[in-house]
Scaffold this active site. Sequence first.
Site, PDB file in Angstrom:
ATOM      1  CG  HIS A 105      -2.031  -1.027   1.147  1.00 35.94           C
ATOM      2  ND1 HIS A 105      -2.496  -1.571  -0.033  1.00 35.94           N
ATOM      3  CD2 HIS A 105      -2.760  -1.632   2.136  1.00 35.94           C
ATOM      4  CE1 HIS A 105      -3.470  -2.442   0.229  1.00 35.94           C
ATOM      5  NE2 HIS A 105      -3.635  -2.510   1.530  1.00 35.94           N
ATOM      6  CG  HIS A 176      -7.729  -0.322   2.484  1.00 34.61           C
ATOM      7  ND1 HIS A 176      -8.394  -1.041   3.452  1.00 34.61           N
ATOM      8  CD2 HIS A 176      -6.693  -1.099   2.099  1.00 34.61           C
ATOM      9  CE1 HIS A 176      -7.784  -2.183   3.649  1.00 34.61           C
ATOM     10  NE2 HIS A 176      -6.743  -2.249   2.835  1.00 34.61           N
ATOM     11  CD  GLU A 312      -8.208  -3.557  -0.179  1.00 34.83           C
ATOM     12  OE1 GLU A 312      -7.017  -3.308  -0.462  1.00 34.83           O
ATOM     13  OE2 GLU A 312      -8.524  -4.423   0.646  1.00 34.83           O
TER      14      GLU A 312
HETATM   15  C1  GLA Z   1      -5.158  -5.190   2.235  1.00 34.06           C
HETATM   16  C2  GLA Z   1      -4.320  -6.393   2.332  1.00 34.06           C
HETATM   17  C3  GLA Z   1      -4.515  -7.048   3.660  1.00 34.06           C
HETATM   18  C4  GLA Z   1      -4.237  -6.076   4.783  1.00 34.06           C
HETATM   19  C5  GLA Z   1      -5.059  -4.826   4.588  1.00 34.06           C
HETATM   20  C6  GLA Z   1      -4.690  -3.757   5.581  1.00 34.06           C
HETATM   21  O1  GLA Z   1      -6.487  -5.509   2.098  1.00 34.06           O
HETATM   22  O2  GLA Z   1      -4.536  -7.295   1.297  1.00 34.06           O
HETATM   23  O3  GLA Z   1      -3.705  -8.165   3.785  1.00 34.06           O
HETATM   24  O4  GLA Z   1      -2.881  -5.751   4.805  1.00 34.06           O
HETATM   25  O5  GLA Z   1      -4.910  -4.314   3.315  1.00 34.06           O
HETATM   26  O6  GLA Z   1      -4.639  -4.194   6.876  1.00 34.06           O
END
Ligand code: GLA
Length: 346
Positions: A105, A176, A312
Amino acid sequence: MLSRTNFQKELNGKKTDLFTLRNKSGMEVAITNFGGRIVSILVPANDNTTVDVVAGLDSIHHYENETYYLGALIGRYGNRIAKGRFSLNGETYSLAINNGENALHGGSAGFHNQVWDAEQINENTLKLHYLSKDGEEGFPGNLAVTVIYTVNDDDSLEIDYKASTDKTTVLNLTNHTYFNLNGDGSGAILDHLVTINADRFTPSDETQIPIGIETVEGTPLDFRRETKIGERIDAENKQLEIARGYDHNYVLNKKGNELSKAASVTGPKSGITMEVYTTEPGMQFYTGNFLDGKMPGKSGKPVDFRTSLCLETQHFPDSPNHPEFPTTTLNPGEIYKSTTIYKFLS
Ligand code: GLA
């Protein structure tokens, strides 16, 4: 009720605030320009009330200290890049490592923790802008990003992304937001009914990096027909074990980059359904398996294990290292464009 003053702060010389968007039927979306985070979405319900369907926090202070990416705009690269390394035009780039051995991210100073320039255009629309400097978190090129949030009169929230760069780079922008269609603070999302328009997904290794593309057929990841999340989430399955539940990229059924329906989710207690439309080729379905109750939610309840879920929309994880995946490379002179719509029905 959110207090706007809890969101008014100065960080690195830039002001944060809380903006409220509204449509004709009373849908209301609160967004802060700290990380471009969606703090709440009030959906008009049948009995003249509204239901807040988003997990969030009640102040900038809490958002500064959280690690779940709650409601945030994610960049430059949503999801994981293996070992934080990739090559472009013969040059190798190293990113900040922040998720085991991988980059996740956009790094700890990713877009979710930046203060965006904000302009509320009208009741329905907020325009956010961020200039990510060449080398930020290891990514090449000055990247100018504009995100427009619009609350439409059909009770949908539209997110339009645009970006351009002055040097070849990679990017994968997403949002997110964690949803609970029964209402924020109403408990686990295991009773939610989910449909995902995808015949295939990208299974991952132990570090959640894709190892290819496989069919969902015959696996607990098959959501082509509406299924309750809790029905199979704890089934014996290597993929579910690795992610402690659902945390997988679905390869959406589509021809090109047209806006198409990716998924729908219903909260049986509220009766609210959310439909997701996107121009993106993929979508991460994540059931909040890493939420651990350490942050106090705005509902008064902690943000806890599997109490909200994310859809997402995205390009596939680790695409820069998978030439067979749709490309995430952006060249100077090109315009990156992406749209996602979350539409609510009650
Ligand atoms: C995304 C990732 C997860 C986790 C979240 C944040 O969805 O795929 O594994 O890291 O972000 O916590």
